[in-house]
Design an enzyme around this catalytic site. Structure first.
Site, PDB file in Angstrom:
ATOM      1  N   GLY A 298      10.114  51.311  35.342  1.00 32.74           N
ATOM      2  CA  GLY A 298      11.133  51.335  34.303  1.00 32.74           C
ATOM      3  C   GLY A 298      10.847  52.147  33.065  1.00 32.74           C
ATOM      4  O   GLY A 298      11.717  52.262  32.194  1.00 32.74           O
TER       5      GLY A 298
ATOM      6  N   PRO B  36       6.158  52.701  38.990  1.00 34.75           N
ATOM      7  CA  PRO B  36       6.881  53.785  38.335  1.00 34.75           C
ATOM      8  C   PRO B  36       7.600  54.698  39.323  1.00 34.75           C
ATOM      9  O   PRO B  36       7.079  54.990  40.406  1.00 34.75           O
ATOM     10  CB  PRO B  36       5.772  54.559  37.611  1.00 34.75           C
ATOM     11  CG  PRO B  36       4.539  54.291  38.403  1.00 34.75           C
ATOM     12  CD  PRO B  36       4.695  52.905  38.964  1.00 34.75           C
TER      13      PRO B  36
ATOM     14  N   CYS C 227      36.525  68.067  43.088  1.00 35.06           N
ATOM     15  CA  CYS C 227      37.895  67.762  42.680  1.00 35.06           C
ATOM     16  C   CYS C 227      38.033  66.408  42.018  1.00 35.06           C
ATOM     17  O   CYS C 227      38.710  65.516  42.561  1.00 35.06           O
ATOM     18  CB  CYS C 227      38.810  67.855  43.886  1.00 35.06           C
ATOM     19  SG  CYS C 227      38.846  69.538  44.455  1.00 35.06           S
TER      20      CYS C 227
ATOM     21  N   TYR D  21      16.045  60.320  40.981  1.00 39.64           N
ATOM     22  CA  TYR D  21      17.408  59.816  41.169  1.00 39.64           C
ATOM     23  C   TYR D  21      18.443  60.937  41.120  1.00 39.64           C
ATOM     24  O   TYR D  21      19.566  60.739  40.676  1.00 39.64           O
ATOM     25  CB  TYR D  21      17.747  58.732  40.131  1.00 39.64           C
ATOM     26  CG  TYR D  21      16.731  57.617  40.111  1.00 39.64           C
ATOM     27  CD1 TYR D  21      16.639  56.716  41.171  1.00 39.64           C
ATOM     28  CD2 TYR D  21      15.836  57.469  39.053  1.00 39.64           C
ATOM     29  CE1 TYR D  21      15.697  55.709  41.168  1.00 39.64           C
ATOM     30  CE2 TYR D  21      14.882  56.466  39.042  1.00 39.64           C
ATOM     31  CZ  TYR D  21      14.820  55.583  40.105  1.00 39.64           C
ATOM     32  OH  TYR D  21      13.879  54.588  40.096  1.00 39.64           O
TER      33      TYR D  21
HETATM   34  N1  LLP Z   1      10.736  48.742  40.920  1.00 40.67           N
HETATM   35  C1  LLP Z   1      11.938  48.227  41.190  1.00 40.67           C
HETATM   36  C2  LLP Z   1      12.024  46.875  41.747  1.00 40.67           C
HETATM   37  C3  LLP Z   1      13.101  48.966  40.943  1.00 40.67           C
HETATM   38  O1  LLP Z   1      14.284  48.435  41.203  1.00 40.67           O
HETATM   39  C4  LLP Z   1      12.993  50.267  40.389  1.00 40.67           C
HETATM   40  C5  LLP Z   1      14.179  51.074  40.114  1.00 40.67           C
HETATM   41  C6  LLP Z   1      11.716  50.773  40.128  1.00 40.67           C
HETATM   42  C7  LLP Z   1      10.602  49.979  40.399  1.00 40.67           C
HETATM   43  C8  LLP Z   1      11.488  52.134  39.541  1.00 40.67           C
HETATM   44  O2  LLP Z   1      12.005  52.238  38.257  1.00 40.67           O
HETATM   45  P1  LLP Z   1      11.736  53.548  37.377  1.00 40.67           P
HETATM   46  O3  LLP Z   1      10.273  53.584  37.011  1.00 40.67           O
HETATM   47  O4  LLP Z   1      12.114  54.719  38.196  1.00 40.67           O
HETATM   48  O5  LLP Z   1      12.616  53.377  36.203  1.00 40.67           O
HETATM   49  N2  LLP Z   1      19.626  55.489  39.668  1.00 40.67           N
HETATM   50  C9  LLP Z   1      19.248  55.115  38.321  1.00 40.67           C
HETATM   51  C10 LLP Z   1      17.941  54.350  38.299  1.00 40.67           C
HETATM   52  C11 LLP Z   1      17.954  53.130  39.162  1.00 40.67           C
HETATM   53  C12 LLP Z   1      16.640  52.412  39.155  1.00 40.67           C
HETATM   54  C13 LLP Z   1      16.589  51.383  40.224  1.00 40.67           C
HETATM   55  N3  LLP Z   1      15.369  50.661  40.301  1.00 40.67           N
HETATM   56  C14 LLP Z   1      19.185  56.360  37.468  1.00 40.67           C
HETATM   57  O6  LLP Z   1      19.479  57.437  37.966  1.00 40.67           O
HETATM   58  O7  LLP Z   1      18.897  56.301  36.278  1.00 40.67           O
END
Ligand code: LLP
Length: 431
Positions: free
Chosen positions: A241, A278, A348, A377
């Site tokens: 996150g 991450p 479109c 993403y």
């Molecule tokens: N662990 C879990 C349980 C998760 O659900 C996620 C992301 C992560 C780790 C990794 O999180 P990160 O470090 O990448 O923030 N599509 C969205 C982001 C969705 C994230 C979903 N879960 C975007 O484009 O911003």
């Protein structure tokens, strides 16, 4: 040091390679351009931050599932976080050690859980029915499963609602009111389940480490309670996150070190292994989507730059109103007028934009325009809407000042759905 830099000559470079030069030699279509050294630097920041702790860096595969990137991160030392059976299969194909993989998700399918049990990956318990399925999977596989309880700590991550997961009304995890029920349920299945840890994931694009600290304080309290009941649990998983600097304003954002330092003492005080998950902070800033300007137009009070890329290749602006920095790859003629533009694609619908109200020099047709921070993403959420092709991906090879085609698409993802046929229901019945 960052991989994409505008040099004094006005050209954008990726690790010493001019992006314009790349555009001149590859297929004429939008493409993703990555920097391998930037992936290394991002990983190194986590590795250094975790010094002195027992830890697993579980890369969240959903952020970017290109097989070459997975193999690279695995060689660097990552484990993997998976949310589907296909992500699990892909992680195995990329050679990840199953003992460093965590299977997450609020709707894991029984057949995928069976594979997870066979392979010996960690599995997060997300709900009553999920626990039920994990027990069944353990029996089918004839293996005891190492499980973590995904606890929803009700900490507000202060992010867009679509990427917030750790608040109490979210669909993920279990609430603490039910903790005792889950502990009893795990105790009742000693041959199927071994509780090894607790997990939380608050949300994505988080830019304040206090939020992680608040959650970690709650989580170690739960771990104390769980241990008091005789469970020998070793792992605290604080999820992923951490946000990144999408705005390119030079604002100082928390680093992996800031994140780890805010939980370090808590983790050490309870003698825990720390798992982090991450995605974005490992991979987002390693990549640009490179587009070509098709033309410029004005309607009403709006100026538009129309490019060949679109919401099909990169949906984050359309889906979350996300900001990703945009710039031209080559210097503009001195007489180019600077205006405020919406940067849009050819798809479109009016949701199809890559950026709104961007101040840019009026580009010529064919000019290169990049959307930054497109490593996380973006490709993994790309679609074939309007029958656009999923874009090719390249990574620059700075040593040879040339380019290496990065990879073919991962097998199970077809380049396009051209010529897809409809099966009839009677075909389906024959299968
Ligand atoms: N662990 C879990 C349980 C998760 O659900 C996620 C992301 C992560 C780790 C990794 O999180 P990160 O470090 O990448 O923030 N599509 C969205 C982001 C969705 C994230 C979903 N879960 C975007 O484009 O911003």
């Amino acid at each position: 040091k960052h991989c994409f830099t505008k040099s004094d000559d006005g050209y954008l470079y990726c690790e010493g390679v001019r992006v314009q030069d790349v555009m001149d030699i590859v297929e004429r279509r939008p493409f993703y351009l990555y920097s391998k050294p930037q992936i290394n630097r991002n990983f190194e920041a986590y590795r250094e931050a975790l010094g002195g702790l027992n830890s697993i860096i579980g890369y969240a595969i959903k952020a970017n599932n290109n097989l070459k990137i997975l193999e690279h991160l695995r060689v660097l030392g990552c484990g993997a976080v998976l949310v589907s059976g296909n992500e699990l299969r892909l992680a195995l194909k990329a050679g990840f050690d199953p003992k460093r993989c965590i299977f997450n998700g609020n709707g894991k399918l029984l057949e995928d859980l069976v594979l997870a049990a066979q392979e010996g990956v960690f599995v997060n318990i997300d709900s009553e029915f999920d626990l039920d399925n994990i027990v069944s999977a353990a029996r089918i596989a004839g293996k005891k499963v190492n499980v973590l309880l995904r606890i929803n700590p009700d900490v507000d991550p202060q992010v867009h609602a679509y990427v917030a997961t750790g608040n109490k009304n979210s669909k993920f995890g279990i609430r603490n009111e039910k903790l005792q029920w889950f502990l009893d349920a795990v105790k009742a299945q000693p041959n199927e389940l071994k509780l090894v840890g607790a997990h939380c994931h608050l949300g994505s694009t988080i830019t304040k480490v206090d939020i992680f600290r608040d959650a970690a304080v709650l989580m170690v309290n739960y771990i104390d309670q769980i241990r008091d009941q005789g469970f020998e649990i070793d792992y605290l998983n604080i999820g992923g996150g951490l946000g990144i600097d999408y705005y390119h304003t030079g604002a100082v954002l928390p680093t992996p070190r800031d994140l780890i330092d805010t939980v370090r003492e808590l983790v050490l005080s309870r003698n825990l292994n720390l798992i982090i998950e991450p995605g974005r902070s490992l991979i987002a800033n390693t990549c640009c989507l490179v587009n070509r300007v098709t033309g410029v137009k004005t309607n009403g009070t709006k100026n538009f730059i129309v490019v060949d890329g679109s919401m099909s290749e990169l949906i984050r602006p359309s889906l979350y109103g996300a900001y990703q920095h945009i710039e031209l790859v080559s210097p503009s003629p001195p007489d180019a007028e600077i205006s405020t533009f919406d940067v849009v694609g050819p798809v479109c619908e009016s949701a199809d934009f890559l950026g709104k109200d961007r101040e840019l020099p009026t580009p010529n047709r064919g000019a290169g325009l990049v959307v930054h921070d497109a490593g996380a993403y973006c490709m993994s959420m790309a679609s074939t809407y309007n029958l656009k092709m999923r874009p090719p991906e390249y990574w620059g090879n700075p040593k040879r000042t040339s380019l290496t085609f990065r990879s073919k698409m991962v097998d199970q993802w077809p380049r396009s759905d051209m010529g897809r046929h409809l099966k009839t229901t009677s075909d389906a019945l024959k299968v």
